[in-house]
Design an enzyme around this catalytic site. Structure first.
Site, PDB file in Angstrom:
ATOM      1  N   ASP A 162      30.771  12.085 -19.824  1.00 43.94           N
ATOM      2  CA  ASP A 162      30.437  12.730 -21.355  1.00 43.94           C
ATOM      3  C   ASP A 162      28.852  12.819 -21.248  1.00 43.94           C
ATOM      4  O   ASP A 162      28.184  13.060 -20.757  1.00 43.94           O
ATOM      5  CB  ASP A 162      29.741  10.901 -22.091  1.00 43.94           C
ATOM      6  N   HIS A 200      26.180  10.296 -27.502  1.00 41.44           N
ATOM      7  CA  HIS A 200      27.313  10.029 -27.425  1.00 41.44           C
ATOM      8  C   HIS A 200      27.818   8.628 -26.527  1.00 41.44           C
ATOM      9  O   HIS A 200      28.783   8.107 -26.643  1.00 41.44           O
ATOM     10  CB  HIS A 200      28.188  11.429 -27.064  1.00 41.44           C
ATOM     11  N   ASN A 293      39.505  14.671 -33.832  1.00 41.87           N
ATOM     12  CA  ASN A 293      39.200  13.669 -34.963  1.00 41.87           C
ATOM     13  C   ASN A 293      40.182  14.819 -35.622  1.00 41.87           C
ATOM     14  O   ASN A 293      39.289  14.900 -37.205  1.00 41.87           O
ATOM     15  CB  ASN A 293      38.051  13.439 -34.533  1.00 41.87           C
ATOM     16  N   SER A 354      36.868   9.265 -29.983  1.00 41.19           N
ATOM     17  CA  SER A 354      35.695   9.112 -28.782  1.00 41.19           C
ATOM     18  C   SER A 354      35.716   7.490 -28.591  1.00 41.19           C
ATOM     19  O   SER A 354      35.716   7.139 -27.332  1.00 41.19           O
ATOM     20  CB  SER A 354      34.147   9.526 -29.675  1.00 41.19           C
TER      21      SER A 354
END
Length: 518
Positions: A162, A200, A293, A354
């Protein structure tokens, strides 16, 4: 772009394998979406594999010739070779776009796939709910019941591919291990930064393994785990090349990670499937990828057998309104207002697939911690086989993950994996020669006596089904997982009823034996 071996290649009838990717016959057109997946002027290409060509009827010599021709066709365009996947990252020639290049390469019949090396973005598109002040999602996936069988082990590594992880976060810092920057191709020891450049990654890290039972903030699914930060982007926006995402996951597997979660767009890429297979087959590591998403039905062509693709649910176990769905979905996990660690040392409640993905990765780590003998495939099977059936497969795959049910059946962590053989009746004034089987080599095995049915928690190990359990004997399992335990029974115990249960230090237990000493 030069093509050598043209005559030889034509002589082996390449057209018969030209359907390896639909792009070769024009049925797939790659489209970019701003902020989700964007063209970069690069592609990821995988030649047809020798084994596949031989399965088509080519000889070993012909297959090797075709494989060499495929590599030669890319001469002058290769930016990077991803050796474990047998893939090449190539640049596009001037004036050639991604779809034209894919069509040209695939029509040659020499390639399994040719797809954009997308610029991809973190999947946290749903607004946060700042007043959502509890981790509701643990109840929905039965975390507390699962923790009765174990809360993890720092011997297990879970990678988060990430934007990095906040190395000073008080609920993560103690369990962070040195990681990797896949953009710079440098480990932390070589100067590669794994600090969170976007925020994130710290959210995702907390979902996997925020330290539990420490009077501080939140708990991840796996309280005790070694978190490996793999930073895939050097951009504050979090954008990452597909090859940096897959390359980071491969590095994690090569360096001991048992699971690698990727919470980015791009799941509809063949390289994702290849990477998942490489990780599982070569490194016994599971790769998990977020479904996305966009409230979109994923193409069934990307239903990869070796990637766990995770969709999202809400507080009522409905599909989250934003979650992608379709045949590629393997399981779902909570993804709405997921209270987790945030960059800067605090917490917040983002939403998205996520966060469903690292929650599931946390379960992978928990299962491996509880029973280190489980393979990546066995862990995947446990998660799939014991997921909660909450609706149609096209929306929920195998179902909503269930920590308790998975842990209960993990062998090393419950489900009566051990067998206790007392060797016959218990006689006061003699020595009992007990045998415990089903454990793991070098594991410590203990026999407890309790006052009757109930519960006794053995700190750091697990829970027995006897009340007021007291350890009365112990031994060590041999290479076959068998422990021989001898215990003298004093003459004064004649006529006493005992409630015996054994447990090993991996949390595996036996059934309760109720015996009267003669």
């Amino acid at each position: 772009m030069q093509l050598k071996f043209t005559t030889l290649v034509a002589g082996v009838a390449l057209a018969t394998v030209a359907n390896a990717q639909q792009a070769g016959n024009g049925t797939i057109q790659f489209e970019e979406v701003d902020g989700l997946r964007e063209f970069t002027g690069q592609m990821i290409v995988r030649p047809m594999q020798i084994s596949d060509l031989m399965a088509q009827g080519y000889s070993q010599n012909q297959a090797e010739l075709l494989r060499r021709a495929a590599a030669e066709r890319l001469h002058g365009l290769v930016l990077e070779e991803i050796a474990p996947n047998d893939e090449y990252v190539i640049s596009l020639p001037s004036g050639v776009d991604e779809n034209t290049m894919a069509g040209d390469l695939m029509s040659s019949g020499m390639y399994q796939y040719a797809e954009p090396n997308w610029m991809l973005y973190p999947l946290n598109t749903v607004p946060n709910d700042p007043q959502f002040n509890s981790q509701w999602w643990h109840n929905n996936i039965h975390s507390t019941g699962g923790w009765d069988y174990g809360t993890g082990s720092t011997n297990v590594i879970a990678a988060v591919c990430d934007t990095g992880i906040d190395s000073d976060h008080p609920d993560l810092e103690a369990h962070l291990i040195p990681g990797y920057n896949s953009v710079d191709n440098k480990t932390e020891a070589q100067g590669g930064s794994t600090e969170d450049i976007n925020g994130h990654g710290t959210w995702c890290g907390g979902c996997v393994g925020a330290i539990g039972n420490n009077n501080n903030q939140v708990a991840g699914v796996c309280w005790d785990v070694s978190l490996m930060p793999v930073r895939v982007s050097n951009s504050s926006g979090g954008g990452a090349y597909l090859s940096d995402l897959t390359g980071g996951a491969l590095w994690a597997g090569q360096n001991g990670a048992g699971s690698a979660s990727v919470s980015y767009s791009g799941v509809e890429s063949n390289s994702v499937g290849t990477t998942g297979t490489t990780l599982k087959n070569n490194y016994d590591c599971l790769m998990l990828w977020a479904a996305g998403n966009s409230n979109y039905s994923l193409n069934s062509a990307y239903d990869f057998p070796d990637v766990i693709i995770v969709g999202a649910t809400d507080q009522n176990n409905n599909r989250a309104s934003f979650s992608n769905y379709g045949a590629p979905i393997d399981v779902v996990a909570p993804g709405v207002s997921i209270l987790s660690t945030s960059r800067g040392g605090g917490t917040s409640s983002p939403s998205g697939t996520s966060f469903s993905t690292p929650i599931t990765s946390g379960l992978c780590a928990l299962l491996r911690s509880t029973n280190p003998g489980l393979s990546a495939q066995e862990i995947e099977d446990l998660i799939f086989d014991h997921a909660q059936d909450i609706g149609q497969n096209r929306f929920f795959g195998k179902g909503l993950i269930d920590v308790e049910a998975s842990m209960m059946n993990a062998g090393g962590g419950g489900g009566y994996a051990l067998t206790l053989d007392l060797g016959g009746p218990l006689v006061a004034g003699t020595t009992v020669n007990a045998t415990v089987s089903g454990s793991t080599w070098t594991a410590n095995v203990y026999i407890y006596n309790g006052s009757g049915p109930g519960s006794t928690t053995i700190p750091g190990i697990g829970v027995l089904e006897i009340a007021n359990g007291r350890k009365v004997a112990q031994g060590t399992a041999n290479g076959a997982g068998v422990a021989s335990i001898n215990r003298n029974l004093p003459a004064r115990l004649s006529g006493r009823t005992v409630n015996l249960q054994c447990i090993d230090d991996l949390g595996a237990t036996s059934a309760v034996h109720v015996e009267t000493i003669l």
